[in-house]
Design an enzyme around this catalytic site. Sequence first.
Site, PDB file in Angstrom:
ATOM      1  N   TYR A 197       0.895  -0.964  -0.013  1.00  0.00           N
ATOM      2  CA  TYR A 197       0.063   0.423  -0.442  1.00  0.00           C
ATOM      3  C   TYR A 197       0.830   0.875  -0.457  1.00  0.00           C
ATOM      4  CZ  TYR A 197      -3.837  -3.340   1.528  1.00  0.00           C
ATOM      5  OH  TYR A 197      -4.294  -4.086   1.562  1.00  0.00           O
TER       6      TYR A 197
ATOM      7  N   GLU B 151     -18.011  -0.395  22.689  1.00  0.00           N
ATOM      8  CA  GLU B 151     -18.920  -0.536  22.325  1.00  0.00           C
ATOM      9  C   GLU B 151     -19.135   1.294  22.071  1.00  0.00           C
ATOM     10  OE1 GLU B 151     -20.448  -4.412  20.996  1.00  0.00           O
ATOM     11  OE2 GLU B 151     -21.051  -3.654  22.579  1.00  0.00           O
TER      12      GLU B 151
END
Length: 409
Positions: free
Chosen positions: A313, A390
């Site tokens: 990348y 979360e």
Amino acid sequence: MTGPTDLPTLPGNRHAGLLDAARQLQDRTVELRRAVHRHPEQGLQLPRTQAAIRAALADLPIELTDGRSTTSLTGVLRGARPGPAVLLRADMDALPLTEDTGLEFSSEIDGSMHACGHDTHVAMLASAARLLSERVDDLAGSVVFMFQPGEEGLHGARHMIHEGVLDAAGTRVTRAFGLHTIANSPSGVLQVRGGPMMASADTFSVEVTGRGGHGSAPHDAIDPVPAAAAMVSALQTMVTRRISVFEPAVVSVTRVQAGTTTNIIPETAVLEGTIRTLSESTRSFVREELPKVCEAVGAAHGCRVSAGVDPGYPTTVNDPAVAAEVLSLGAEVLGADNVEELATPIMGAEDFSYVLQRIPGTFAFIGAREPGADPATTEDNHSNRVKFHEPAMAAGVAMYTAFALDALR
């Protein structure tokens, strides 16, 4: 930097209520995240994940298109008024790890785990799609939702670009935004910087060939092991003596293999590793010089050398103006104490770089460390014991939404 997540709305805030709206979707966001987490899929073919996202978006006015060569999913939401298009991206592939978190929703697939948080990215973008669908009258233009497989080394973004994700709305997108949760940064804190955000990542392999023989008589052999060992040192010297200290470069030999037992000098030795840089000029220099260094060291030891670099990348480079906009948006949406401008890039790599090579945009992090957890002992991304807080996902949902609303106002 960290701070409270319930700061009062700033005066004149154009996006008042977005974070609260994202929190109201938290049950839905968590449900999708956990469903994807339980059934992780690796690589470019993720049919179950794709189906879960489709189901989550089924009741929304979003045009969905499956990838042709991969199980990517592209969505287009058209605003009430004409205008440009913007792109929001989430990657969705897992890693080859066996989960050891003890979570009630742990992976049910042996040897596969969402250890990099891509399950949270999927859930955040799906909930952002819902918030934007509810605000379609505020959009002057289109939003492209890029759900991408194969980020973990398989160039999934390039597949989607080749198949037209940047033109999915019928016109080329003018802005792009990607988010990544980071397990060991403060929960709900946005981190971004203009310019280089993440490094390029290339891999190299070197095979050193000598002549095998008996371990008791090295003078009758040509031992490739000392040659390979000298190459490890020479590569570090190349970085520190041939590259400016103001041009970051990392060359790490991560695998060394030679021999079969204690009394045999092997015929070959193999080195493998990674190259990380923050500019194309330094990247090109290292890719050109590494084989030369190894070949010269090998010749000095009488060995033949085959060395090559496999391009990975490119550097993830944030557009400075767009990064500044995201910092400003973050202060509005999350509160100024929950926004951090990074002083330095991260030497990890990311294939959202392919999008940013073509479209002005930015890539940012959302912290997801459990409040009160010790940063020194918190497991980080790519650990099979990593956990993501979360509630931090609401910040990501709000930021995806704010970015699109701001660009298409």
